[in-house]
Design a protein around this motif. Structure first.
Motif, mmCIF file in Angstrom:
data_model
loop_
_atom_site.group_PDB
_atom_site.id
_atom_site.type_symbol
_atom_site.label_atom_id
_atom_site.label_comp_id
_atom_site.label_asym_id
_atom_site.label_seq_id
_atom_site.Cartn_x
_atom_site.Cartn_y
_atom_site.Cartn_z
ATOM 1 N N LEU A 114 0.830 -1.206 0.000
ATOM 2 C CA LEU A 114 0.000 0.000 0.000
ATOM 3 C C LEU A 114 0.865 1.257 0.000
ATOM 4 N N LEU A 115 1.964 1.231 0.731
ATOM 5 C CA LEU A 115 2.842 2.399 0.798
ATOM 6 C C LEU A 115 3.487 2.694 -0.551
ATOM 7 N N ILE A 116 3.796 1.657 -1.304
ATOM 8 C CA ILE A 116 4.441 1.834 -2.603
ATOM 9 C C ILE A 116 3.431 2.165 -3.695
ATOM 10 N N GLU A 117 2.285 1.491 -3.664
ATOM 11 C CA GLU A 117 1.348 1.553 -4.788
ATOM 12 C C GLU A 117 0.252 2.601 -4.640
ATOM 13 N N THR A 118 0.101 3.191 -3.440
ATOM 14 C CA THR A 118 -0.965 4.173 -3.223
ATOM 15 C C THR A 118 -0.418 5.389 -2.480
ATOM 16 N N THR A 119 -1.273 6.395 -2.340
ATOM 17 C CA THR A 119 -0.929 7.583 -1.543
ATOM 18 C C THR A 119 -1.806 7.663 -0.296
#
Length: 311
Positions: free
Chosen positions: A264-269
């Motif tokens: 989630l940290l890599i793929e979203t804001t």
């Protein structure tokens, strides 16, 4: 989604074909070690010997045999156990191989055709399943499988590698992923010994628990309610789970939660507090502390580092 599928997604697998070989005796090649990859060799025609560094005995390979080297260890392939071995880099230079078409090398003796490839894992690809796989996974060509997918995948890879028609590399990538899954299944079916974590999929009760954890890592899991899912006492369940996975139940719950958070940290804001809540942490501070313990940096630092890397 079943646990094994989710785990393979965790590993962020990206397979890449590298070459088909036409080797004639005498020949011997040493493939160097490489991190974050699992290499495979399929014998399409002929026979050869494989010796993996760290293994005392070599493996004789013949038509249809498949071997996977999960940890990218250095290994040697040769027509006999006594043939002189040359580094792969020297062989490629000698025949001026540039990466397209078959690698043709050797003398005037009998031939051996191999399809060779590797499964590459991202820098974040980590899981106890991969870490605990044996140094070598060997699937004999005459072994019967519960499914014909493995035979079919090998056949299609051989065809695509031989013809290299438009789209061949994309097809090989997808087929290679299927092949890795089937090798894991074949290993599960054939193994008479317990392999840490891999054996957990054979135990119906622990497999069910793994599926539940992966399906809903944010749930308020405890040793008691996980054991209740499969009608086991707290102590019996905890002992069985730890024996088969080499982790306690709650250690594994935390591992899965934080791996989901890393994605989630890599793929979203999504804000950090929402990431924490989505995986079962009610406190951002507790989430940050646990995340740093597993990944070596706090969630915000982790996100910034991977944002900068992507840029």
């Amino acid at each position: 989604m079943d646990a094994l599928t989710d785990i393979l997604n965790t590993l962020r697998l990206s397979s890449s074909f590298y070459f088909r070989t036409e080797l004639t005796s005498p020949w011997g090649v040493e493939v160097p070690a490489k991190e974050k990859v699992a290499r495979f060799h399929v014998v399409i025609r002929g026979q050869c010997w494989l010796r993996v560094d760290g293994e005392e005995e070599g493996i004789h390979l013949s038509n249809g045999d498949l071997v996977v080297i999960p940890h990218g260890a250095s290994h040697q392939l040769a027509d006999t156990t006594t043939t002189d071995i040359r580094p792969l880099e020297d062989v490629l230079d000698e025949v001026s191989y540039v990466g397209s078409g078959p690698l043709v090398y050797g003398g005037d003796g009998p031939g051996c055709c191999l399809v060779c490839g590797e499964f590459a894992f991202s820098d974040l690809g980590q899981h106890p399943l991969l870490e605990n796989l044996p140094r070598t996974l060997f699937v004999p060509g005459n072994q019967s499988y519960n499914s014909q997918w493995l035979d079919s995948a090998i056949g299609f890879i051989s065809h695509e590698a031989s013809n290299l028609e438009p789209g061949a590399h994309a097809i090989i990538d997808r087929l290679s992923e299927i092949m890795l899954i089937q090798v894991i299944r074949a290993t599960l079916d054939a193994s008479e010994e317990k392999i840490p974590f891999l054996s957990a999929f054979v135990d119906a009760r622990i497999n069910q628990v793994l599926a539940a954890i992966h399906a809903d890592p944010a749930n308020d899991w405890s040793v008691e309610n996980l054991g209740q899912l499969v009608n086991m006492s707290r102590s019996s369940f905890s002992s069985c789970f730890t024996e088969l996975t080499s982790m306690t139940p709650l250690q594994y719950v935390i591992f899965v939660r934080l791996e989901k958070a890393s994605r989630l940290l890599i793929e979203t804001t999504i804000p950090l507090i929402n990431v924490a809540d989505s995986i079962g942490y009610r406190s951002e501070a507790a989430f940050s502390q646990a995340f740093k313990k597993q990944y070596g940096m706090r969630p915000g630092e982790f996100r910034r580092a991977h944002t900068e890397k992507a840029a």
